[in-house]
Design a protein around this motif. Structure first.
Motif, PDB file in Angstrom:
ATOM      1  N   LEU A  45       0.845  -1.189   0.000  1.00 37.79           N
ATOM      2  CA  LEU A  45       0.000   0.000   0.000  1.00 37.79           C
ATOM      3  C   LEU A  45       0.879   1.237   0.000  1.00 37.79           C
ATOM      4  N   SER A  46       0.246   2.375  -0.179  1.00 36.79           N
ATOM      5  CA  SER A  46       1.001   3.624  -0.223  1.00 36.79           C
ATOM      6  C   SER A  46       1.295   4.125   1.183  1.00 36.79           C
ATOM      7  N   ASP A  47       2.231   5.038   1.285  1.00 44.66           N
ATOM      8  CA  ASP A  47       2.598   5.594   2.586  1.00 44.66           C
ATOM      9  C   ASP A  47       1.415   6.294   3.251  1.00 44.66           C
ATOM     10  N   ARG A  48       0.612   6.989   2.468  1.00 44.67           N
ATOM     11  CA  ARG A  48      -0.533   7.711   3.013  1.00 44.67           C
ATOM     12  C   ARG A  48      -1.543   6.753   3.639  1.00 44.67           C
ATOM     13  N   VAL A  49      -1.744   5.592   3.052  1.00 47.51           N
ATOM     14  CA  VAL A  49      -2.678   4.603   3.597  1.00 47.51           C
ATOM     15  C   VAL A  49      -2.172   4.091   4.935  1.00 47.51           C
ATOM     16  N   TYR A  50      -0.873   3.787   5.031  1.00 47.25           N
ATOM     17  CA  TYR A  50      -0.318   3.318   6.293  1.00 47.25           C
ATOM     18  C   TYR A  50      -0.465   4.366   7.388  1.00 47.25           C
ATOM     19  N   LEU A  51      -0.214   5.611   7.053  1.00 48.48           N
ATOM     20  CA  LEU A  51      -0.305   6.680   8.050  1.00 48.48           C
ATOM     21  C   LEU A  51      -1.747   6.863   8.515  1.00 48.48           C
ATOM     22  N   LEU A  52      -2.693   6.859   7.582  1.00 51.03           N
ATOM     23  CA  LEU A  52      -4.100   7.013   7.941  1.00 51.03           C
ATOM     24  C   LEU A  52      -4.587   5.820   8.774  1.00 51.03           C
ATOM     25  N   MET A  89      -8.659   5.154  -1.223  1.00 48.75           N
ATOM     26  CA  MET A  89      -7.583   5.225  -0.235  1.00 48.75           C
ATOM     27  C   MET A  89      -8.148   5.193   1.179  1.00 48.75           C
ATOM     28  N   GLN A  90      -9.248   5.877   1.412  1.00 46.75           N
ATOM     29  CA  GLN A  90      -9.871   5.871   2.737  1.00 46.75           C
ATOM     30  C   GLN A  90     -10.376   4.482   3.103  1.00 46.75           C
ATOM     31  N   ARG A  91     -10.976   3.794   2.138  1.00 46.65           N
ATOM     32  CA  ARG A  91     -11.479   2.447   2.396  1.00 46.65           C
ATOM     33  C   ARG A  91     -10.336   1.482   2.698  1.00 46.65           C
TER      34      ARG A  91
END
Length: 713
Positions: A45-52, A89-91
């Motif tokens: 997954l992307s970095d933004r997904v891990y952070l969220l 991305m939110q899901r």
């Protein structure tokens, strides 16, 4: 993708239980992640997904007592979520955080057993990021992810990833030891049974979509689907491939297999908002509103609770369709949004506008703060309630929460498969308060109560508690299920849609107030208004006749100069039975006070003329004997009655007995001795207390019967 690190070079090779060989090289300050996997890809997954996902986990993780806490996640909770680029991305972030919550115990065990927690210099506030990335790492069989050049770079995410890669062999070995110890094939076996069942159902759920009548029609949508290659089948069990069918409960809902979502996106139905994808459990409430609202002319609907813009739009679409067929377009939908954030309000308004709804008005106030006597609610006839519930009937909670704009405070309980008792009790208390407040609106005719729970505490027991409370207050509540024809409970009327492999579950009860029926006077067997009119006429005639008899009697007594004998024999009219006497008094009371007791709340009006039940009131015939106007002595008690034995005021009878204005006060009834045989000996004190009755054995005996209770009674 190249990752800048300190100037060092290392090479590590290992073989895991999945026969994956991973090579990590660092050259000129960069790290090259090379992999050779047997049929495995490590996209990740992307970095933004891990952070969220780490923020979602931090706000919802299970916090253990201090004595049992081995892994510390820091003290910060309730963090604001970072912005997501899009819905996908939110899901993905919510799904990752939810999975990490389900396996929190196992992930903590791996971190401790591999010595990762003790040897890696990472702050406690990054433990949430470590846990979510560790779950994704083991889910990919410890294959490093493939980083694209276009991916967003977040330093703290890359640092945690590097530490996990260094401990790959130890983390994999710890997981393998745990599986051998517990003799499980996969980590899914450690989940509670309820969670495993939900996961299996979520993988086979059907796709439900309702037709937006403001943009299209059912026939037009079906025609466009057939042109796109879809074929219609008769039932849900026949759905396979590019097929669809009509829902058996709601005529405006079409059902598709879950795998055809991509094919539906290729059509213009979804993009033009002609067909709206939404869970069936959310569509039953709007379909129940229309028949109830159609019974009231120009009535409004009030929606309170947890609603998304899709549910509000669906309700508006169905109401507009009904109004178009009847030519009435004055009904409005009032939605309480006082408990939502400003962003949620804007999103709801945008969805409503995109669907083409023009009869929706948002009220920036909570439901409990609404004034039931406010003029803006004087046309409200139906209330649709969807309070917060445990969501235990939802198989895909993440999809449902995101689509219906629900809060994430129940993620921990949903991940563990059971809700805490304290949380459940809090939900039930709020649900009862909402129903009670809804029933206090004076013009309301129906209240629809819905939940997405399988717990009886939130469903049947709440309904029964409402009935018990109403019964204690003298009210009567009835439930109905129009327009649904599903199996009902044997005692109560409510809809319980069980969660299956095809659909999620829900509970719905409809409390209805039936229109008042015509009140009938029990004595005269005529409508109350007519009986009241006739009683007034009868009263006027009797008063005139009474005055004439008084004048005639007064003239005859003055002319003869004699009075009635004290020991005169009672008139034969006094031999009337006690039952007829009671009936005559009841009849006079009903004519004097024709007003009926009516229930002011949720039931048919309860008609209670006077103080006696219907079966104890005999009909009074026209030939019934009339009570004498005076005692045999010719005297009457004063209108102001006093206790027996203390009154010394006796007046000549100048009015009929009993006095009309004292109908509801205690009265003295004198009956002949023949109706009361001498069963008890006379008392000595009667001569002292009743001097005027010395020569009246009838009255003295009546006093003994009424005020002497033998020991055998």
């Amino acid at each position: 993708m190249a990752i800048p690190l300190k100037q060092e070079k290392f090479r590590e090779k290992f073989t895991s239980d999945t026969n994956l060989q991973v090579r990590v090289e660092m050259e000129d300050g960069s790290v090259q992640l090379e992999r050779t996997a047997s049929g495995q890809t490590g996209d990740g997954l992307s970095d933004r997904v891990y952070l969220l996902a780490s923020v979602i986990f931090q706000n919802n993780y299970l916090e253990k007592p201090a004595a049992q806490r081995l892994v510390n996640y820091g003290k910060e909770r309730g963090l604001s979520l970072p912005e997501a680029a899009d819905g996908e991305m939110q899901r993905a972030a919510y799904e990752l955080a939810f999975n990490a919550l389900k396996y929190q115990e196992l992930l903590e065990h791996i971190i401790l057993d591999s010595s990762f927690y003790l040897t890696q210099p990472l702050p406690d506030d990054q433990m949430s990021l470590i846990v979510v990335m560790l779950y994704d790492f083991q889910d990919r069989k410890f294959v490093p992810r493939k980083c694209e050049s276009s991916d967003e770079f977040i330093k703290e995410v890359r640092d945690v990833e590097l530490h996990l890669l260094r401990f790959t062999a130890k983390l994999a070995a710890s997981l393998a030891r745990w599986r051998i110890k517990h003799e499980v094939v996969s980590i899914e076996c450690m989940l509670p049974e309820s969670v495993r069942i939900r996961q299996q159902r979520a993988s086979s759920l059907m796709l439900y979509a309702w037709v937006n009548s403001l943009k299209s029609s059912l026939l037009e949508v079906q025609s466009e689907l057939k042109r796109a290659g879809f074929s219609r089948v008769r039932s849900v069990g026949q759905l396979e491939g590019k097929t669809f069918c009509q829902d058996p409960h709601c005529e405006d809902i079409l059902v598709f297999p879950a795998e055809v979502k991509t094919q539906l996106d290729l059509t213009s139905l979804l993009s033009k908002h002609k067909l709206i994808v939404q869970d069936k459990a959310c569509c039953l409430g709007p379909n129940a509103v229309c028949p109830l609202l159609q019974e009231t002319e120009n009535g409004d609907l009030l929606m309170a609770g947890c609603f998304s813009g899709l549910t509000v739009s669906h309700t508006a679409s169905l109401i507009a369709k009904k109004q178009k067929s009847t030519g009435n377009d004055k009904s409005k939908i009032l939605v309480c949004v006082g408990e939502r954030t400003e962003a949620q309000r804007e999103k709801l308004q945008q969805v409503v506008n995109a669907m083409g709804c023009k009869n929706v008005k948002l009220i920036p106030a909570s439901f409990q703060s609404l004034d039931k006597n406010d003029k803006k609610f004087r046309k409200v006839r139906v209330i649709l309630l969807a309070p917060k519930s445990s969501l235990s009937a939802i198989s895909n909670p993440i999809e449902f929460i995101l689509q219906e704009d629900r809060d994430t405070e129940l993620l921990q309980d949903l991940a563990q498969g059971s809700i805490a008792r304290s949380k459940l009790e809090t939900l039930v208390v709020q649900q009862k308060k909402d129903i009670d407040h809804a029933m206090q609106f004076p013009k309301i005719q129906s209240v629809i109560y819905t939940t997405f729970s399988t717990h009886a505490e939130e469903n049947e027991e709440v309904v029964r508690a409402v009935f018990e409370q109403a019964r204690a207050c003298g009210e009567s509540i009835q439930t109905s299920l129009a327009p649904f024809s599903s199996p009902l409970d044997s005692e109560d009327s409510f809809l319980l849609l069980e969660p299956t492999k095809h659909n999620n579950g829900c509970f719905m009860a409809i409390f209805t107030r039936e229109p008042p029926q015509q009140v009938v006077d029990i004595v005269t067997e005529e409508p109350a208004e007519v009986a009241e009119t006739k009683s007034e006429k009868t009263k006027r005639k009797r008063s005139q006749a009474r005055l004439k008899r008084r004048e005639t009697k007064s003239n005859s007594s003055s002319g003869s100069g004699t009075s009635s004998k004290k020991n005169s024999v009672s008139s034969p009219k006094l031999k009337e039975s006690a039952e007829v006497l009671l009936a005559r008094i009841t009849s006079r009371d009903s004519q004097k006070s024709p007003k009926m007791e009516k229930s002011k709340n949720w039931s048919n009006p309860v008609v209670r003329p006077n103080h006696l039940p219907q079966e104890t009131v005999p009909k009074v015939k026209e030939s019934a004997k009339i009570l004498p106007k005076t005692h045999s002595s010719g005297y009457n008690r004063s209108p102001k009655l006093e206790p027996y034995g203390k009154s010394s005021i006796w007046n000549k009878a100048v009015h009929s007995f009993p006095a009309p204005r004292d109908l509801h006060k205690p009265t003295v009834i004198s009956l002949p001795q023949v109706d009361f045989p001498a069963l008890f000996p006379p008392h000595a004190h009667s001569r002292r207390m009743w001097p005027h009755f010395q020569s009246l054995p009838v009255k003295v005996f009546a006093h003994k019967v009424l005020y002497t209770r033998p020991a055998g009674w």
